[in-house]
Scaffold this motif. Structure first.
Motif, PDB file in Angstrom:
ATOM      1  N   ASP A  55      21.366  -2.367 -46.056  1.00 32.93           N
ATOM      2  CA  ASP A  55      20.385  -2.429 -47.128  1.00 32.93           C
ATOM      3  C   ASP A  55      20.901  -1.569 -48.287  1.00 32.93           C
ATOM      4  O   ASP A  55      21.197  -0.387 -48.091  1.00 32.93           O
ATOM      5  CB  ASP A  55      19.058  -1.889 -46.610  1.00 32.93           C
ATOM      6  N   PRO A  56      21.030  -2.138 -49.484  1.00 34.21           N
ATOM      7  CA  PRO A  56      21.555  -1.373 -50.625  1.00 34.21           C
ATOM      8  C   PRO A  56      20.807  -0.065 -50.900  1.00 34.21           C
ATOM      9  O   PRO A  56      21.384   0.883 -51.430  1.00 34.21           O
ATOM     10  CB  PRO A  56      21.427  -2.338 -51.800  1.00 34.21           C
ATOM     11  N   GLU A  57      19.548   0.019 -50.522  1.00 30.70           N
ATOM     12  CA  GLU A  57      18.776   1.251 -50.741  1.00 30.70           C
ATOM     13  C   GLU A  57      19.367   2.437 -49.984  1.00 30.70           C
ATOM     14  O   GLU A  57      19.207   3.582 -50.391  1.00 30.70           O
ATOM     15  CB  GLU A  57      17.319   1.047 -50.322  1.00 30.70           C
ATOM     16  N   LEU A  58      20.059   2.164 -48.876  1.00 33.46           N
ATOM     17  CA  LEU A  58      20.638   3.260 -48.088  1.00 33.46           C
ATOM     18  C   LEU A  58      21.685   4.053 -48.863  1.00 33.46           C
ATOM     19  O   LEU A  58      21.864   5.241 -48.620  1.00 33.46           O
ATOM     20  CB  LEU A  58      21.262   2.731 -46.798  1.00 33.46           C
ATOM     21  N   TRP A  59      22.371   3.412 -49.793  1.00 37.36           N
ATOM     22  CA  TRP A  59      23.395   4.118 -50.558  1.00 37.36           C
ATOM     23  C   TRP A  59      22.790   5.240 -51.396  1.00 37.36           C
ATOM     24  O   TRP A  59      23.469   6.201 -51.743  1.00 37.36           O
ATOM     25  CB  TRP A  59      24.185   3.162 -51.457  1.00 37.36           C
ATOM     26  N   PHE A  60      21.506   5.154 -51.690  1.00 42.17           N
ATOM     27  CA  PHE A  60      20.841   6.177 -52.487  1.00 42.17           C
ATOM     28  C   PHE A  60      20.377   7.366 -51.647  1.00 42.17           C
ATOM     29  O   PHE A  60      19.859   8.337 -52.190  1.00 42.17           O
ATOM     30  CB  PHE A  60      19.663   5.579 -53.258  1.00 42.17           C
ATOM     31  N   ALA A  61      20.562   7.312 -50.330  1.00 40.08           N
ATOM     32  CA  ALA A  61      20.168   8.435 -49.468  1.00 40.08           C
ATOM     33  C   ALA A  61      20.928   9.706 -49.839  1.00 40.08           C
ATOM     34  O   ALA A  61      20.428  10.814 -49.635  1.00 40.08           O
ATOM     35  CB  ALA A  61      20.393   8.074 -47.998  1.00 40.08           C
ATOM     36  N   GLU A  62      22.121   9.546 -50.401  1.00 36.80           N
ATOM     37  CA  GLU A  62      22.873  10.724 -50.849  1.00 36.80           C
ATOM     38  C   GLU A  62      22.106  11.486 -51.926  1.00 36.80           C
ATOM     39  O   GLU A  62      22.193  12.707 -52.007  1.00 36.80           O
ATOM     40  CB  GLU A  62      24.253  10.322 -51.355  1.00 36.80           C
ATOM     41  N   ASP A  63      21.337  10.765 -52.736  1.00 30.72           N
ATOM     42  CA  ASP A  63      20.523  11.413 -53.766  1.00 30.72           C
ATOM     43  C   ASP A  63      19.435  12.290 -53.154  1.00 30.72           C
ATOM     44  O   ASP A  63      18.912  13.192 -53.812  1.00 30.72           O
ATOM     45  CB  ASP A  63      19.879  10.377 -54.691  1.00 30.72           C
ATOM     46  N   LEU A  68      26.483  10.521 -45.862  1.00 29.84           N
ATOM     47  CA  LEU A  68      26.616   9.246 -45.166  1.00 29.84           C
ATOM     48  C   LEU A  68      27.921   9.218 -44.389  1.00 29.84           C
ATOM     49  O   LEU A  68      28.978   9.581 -44.920  1.00 29.84           O
ATOM     50  CB  LEU A  68      26.593   8.084 -46.165  1.00 29.84           C
ATOM     51  N   ALA A  69      27.833   8.786 -43.150  1.00 33.45           N
ATOM     52  CA  ALA A  69      29.011   8.618 -42.314  1.00 33.45           C
ATOM     53  C   ALA A  69      29.014   7.193 -41.788  1.00 33.45           C
ATOM     54  O   ALA A  69      28.003   6.722 -41.268  1.00 33.45           O
ATOM     55  CB  ALA A  69      28.995   9.601 -41.152  1.00 33.45           C
ATOM     56  N   VAL A  70      30.124   6.508 -41.957  1.00 27.65           N
ATOM     57  CA  VAL A  70      30.239   5.173 -41.390  1.00 27.65           C
ATOM     58  C   VAL A  70      30.455   5.325 -39.890  1.00 27.65           C
ATOM     59  O   VAL A  70      31.049   6.293 -39.422  1.00 27.65           O
ATOM     60  CB  VAL A  70      31.373   4.355 -42.052  1.00 27.65           C
ATOM     61  N   CYS A  71      29.926   4.384 -39.148  1.00 25.23           N
ATOM     62  CA  CYS A  71      30.069   4.391 -37.700  1.00 25.23           C
ATOM     63  C   CYS A  71      30.339   2.963 -37.259  1.00 25.23           C
ATOM     64  O   CYS A  71      29.712   2.027 -37.762  1.00 25.23           O
ATOM     65  CB  CYS A  71      28.790   4.912 -37.054  1.00 25.23           C
ATOM     66  N   HIS A  72      31.287   2.797 -36.348  1.00 28.29           N
ATOM     67  CA  HIS A  72      31.507   1.464 -35.794  1.00 28.29           C
ATOM     68  C   HIS A  72      31.986   1.578 -34.359  1.00 28.29           C
ATOM     69  O   HIS A  72      32.336   2.651 -33.889  1.00 28.29           O
ATOM     70  CB  HIS A  72      32.463   0.642 -36.661  1.00 28.29           C
ATOM     71  N   SER A  73      31.956   0.444 -33.679  1.00 27.94           N
ATOM     72  CA  SER A  73      32.320   0.431 -32.269  1.00 27.94           C
ATOM     73  C   SER A  73      33.671  -0.227 -32.053  1.00 27.94           C
ATOM     74  O   SER A  73      34.092  -1.092 -32.824  1.00 27.94           O
ATOM     75  CB  SER A  73      31.255  -0.321 -31.466  1.00 27.94           C
ATOM     76  N   HIS A  74      34.328   0.235 -31.005  1.00 33.91           N
ATOM     77  CA  HIS A  74      35.493  -0.443 -30.452  1.00 33.91           C
ATOM     78  C   HIS A  74      35.053  -0.939 -29.078  1.00 33.91           C
ATOM     79  O   HIS A  74      34.463  -0.181 -28.309  1.00 33.91           O
ATOM     80  CB  HIS A  74      36.669   0.511 -30.296  1.00 33.91           C
ATOM     81  N   LEU A  75      35.315  -2.196 -28.795  1.00 33.41           N
ATOM     82  CA  LEU A  75      34.824  -2.772 -27.548  1.00 33.41           C
ATOM     83  C   LEU A  75      35.456  -2.141 -26.314  1.00 33.41           C
ATOM     84  O   LEU A  75      34.760  -1.758 -25.386  1.00 33.41           O
ATOM     85  CB  LEU A  75      35.043  -4.280 -27.536  1.00 33.41           C
ATOM     86  N   SER A  76      36.772  -2.046 -26.302  1.00 36.09           N
ATOM     87  CA  SER A  76      37.434  -1.499 -25.122  1.00 36.09           C
ATOM     88  C   SER A  76      38.475  -0.448 -25.468  1.00 36.09           C
ATOM     89  O   SER A  76      38.909   0.291 -24.589  1.00 36.09           O
ATOM     90  CB  SER A  76      38.079  -2.615 -24.299  1.00 36.09           C
ATOM     91  N   SER A  77      38.884  -0.365 -26.708  1.00 34.20           N
ATOM     92  CA  SER A  77      39.895   0.622 -27.077  1.00 34.20           C
ATOM     93  C   SER A  77      39.256   1.994 -27.239  1.00 34.20           C
ATOM     94  O   SER A  77      38.035   2.128 -27.350  1.00 34.20           O
ATOM     95  CB  SER A  77      40.641   0.193 -28.345  1.00 34.20           C
ATOM     96  N   PRO A  78      40.068   3.037 -27.248  1.00 35.05           N
ATOM     97  CA  PRO A  78      39.548   4.410 -27.326  1.00 35.05           C
ATOM     98  C   PRO A  78      38.784   4.688 -28.629  1.00 35.05           C
ATOM     99  O   PRO A  78      38.944   3.981 -29.623  1.00 35.05           O
ATOM    100  CB  PRO A  78      40.812   5.277 -27.258  1.00 35.05           C
ATOM    101  N   ALA A  79      38.009   5.759 -28.588  1.00 36.40           N
ATOM    102  CA  ALA A  79      37.232   6.204 -29.753  1.00 36.40           C
ATOM    103  C   ALA A  79      38.142   7.000 -30.676  1.00 36.40           C
ATOM    104  O   ALA A  79      38.008   8.214 -30.824  1.00 36.40           O
ATOM    105  CB  ALA A  79      36.036   7.031 -29.302  1.00 36.40           C
ATOM    106  N   ARG A  80      39.090   6.317 -31.279  1.00 39.37           N
ATOM    107  CA  ARG A  80      39.974   6.918 -32.278  1.00 39.37           C
ATOM    108  C   ARG A  80      40.347   5.820 -33.266  1.00 39.37           C
ATOM    109  O   ARG A  80      40.306   4.623 -32.926  1.00 39.37           O
ATOM    110  CB  ARG A  80      41.189   7.574 -31.643  1.00 39.37           C
ATOM    111  N   PRO A  81      40.711   6.190 -34.479  1.00 37.92           N
ATOM    112  CA  PRO A  81      40.986   5.172 -35.499  1.00 37.92           C
ATOM    113  C   PRO A  81      42.158   4.265 -35.111  1.00 37.92           C
ATOM    114  O   PRO A  81      43.215   4.739 -34.694  1.00 37.92           O
ATOM    115  CB  PRO A  81      41.332   5.997 -36.745  1.00 37.92           C
ATOM    116  N   SER A  82      41.930   2.987 -35.263  1.00 40.17           N
ATOM    117  CA  SER A  82      42.987   2.007 -35.050  1.00 40.17           C
ATOM    118  C   SER A  82      43.808   1.880 -36.330  1.00 40.17           C
ATOM    119  O   SER A  82      43.417   2.382 -37.390  1.00 40.17           O
ATOM    120  CB  SER A  82      42.384   0.653 -34.696  1.00 40.17           C
ATOM    121  N   ARG A  83      44.899   1.204 -36.234  1.00 39.74           N
ATOM    122  CA  ARG A  83      45.713   0.944 -37.419  1.00 39.74           C
ATOM    123  C   ARG A  83      44.886   0.198 -38.477  1.00 39.74           C
ATOM    124  O   ARG A  83      44.955   0.499 -39.668  1.00 39.74           O
ATOM    125  CB  ARG A  83      46.938   0.129 -37.014  1.00 39.74           C
ATOM    126  N   THR A  84      44.087  -0.762 -38.018  1.00 36.52           N
ATOM    127  CA  THR A  84      43.222  -1.513 -38.936  1.00 36.52           C
ATOM    128  C   THR A  84      42.223  -0.584 -39.617  1.00 36.52           C
ATOM    129  O   THR A  84      41.980  -0.700 -40.815  1.00 36.52           O
ATOM    130  CB  THR A  84      42.482  -2.635 -38.174  1.00 36.52           C
TER     131      THR A  84
END
Length: 125
Positions: A55-63, A68-84
């Motif tokens: 929701d675009p309104e969320l970007w204003f939460a910084e105000d 804001l921290a982005v969060c995403h899941s990896h299905l089976s790979s470890p909880a560390r940044p992938s090359r992608t």
């Protein structure tokens, strides 16, 4: 960053619901403590990468004093940044970046610089 159990549970629930694709959303934190998780939509609908839509309104939460921290899941790979993840850091460079490994249940936090340098951030509950 402190991520209370109820915020972790919301991240895991969303990741399970979105499988077999990566789930993504925003963690709203204040003074180093996550207050809530806002599920997003993975516009890429992919198990290998994500394109966060919220929701675009969320970007204003910084105000309102939230970090804001982005969060995403990896299905089976470890909880560390992938090359992608590193190659597609874009606007999230230098910001908290959380990854949940759905396979292990591990949640980890990082900062990824534009030059690809990765710094692991301490995480507690």
């Amino acid at each position: 960053m402190v991520v209370p159990q109820e915020v972790r549970d919301a991240i895991v629930e969303h990741a399970r619901a979105e499988a077999p694709n990566e789930a993504c959303g925003l963690v709203l934190a204040r003074d180093g403590r996550a207050e809530r998780y806002e599920p997003g939509r993975n516009a890429a609908a992919s198990p290998y990468r994500f394109e966060l839509e919220v929701d675009p309104e969320l970007w204003f939460a910084e105000d309102d004093g939230y970090e804001l921290a982005v969060c995403h899941s990896h299905l089976s790979s470890p909880a560390r940044p992938s090359r992608t993840d590193v190659e597609n850091i874009g606007l999230w460079a230098g910001r908290p970046y959380l990854i949940l490994s759905l396979g292990t249940g591990d949640l980890a936090a990082f900062r990824i610089a534009k030059d690809g340098q990765i710094e692991e951030l301490p995480l507690s509950s």
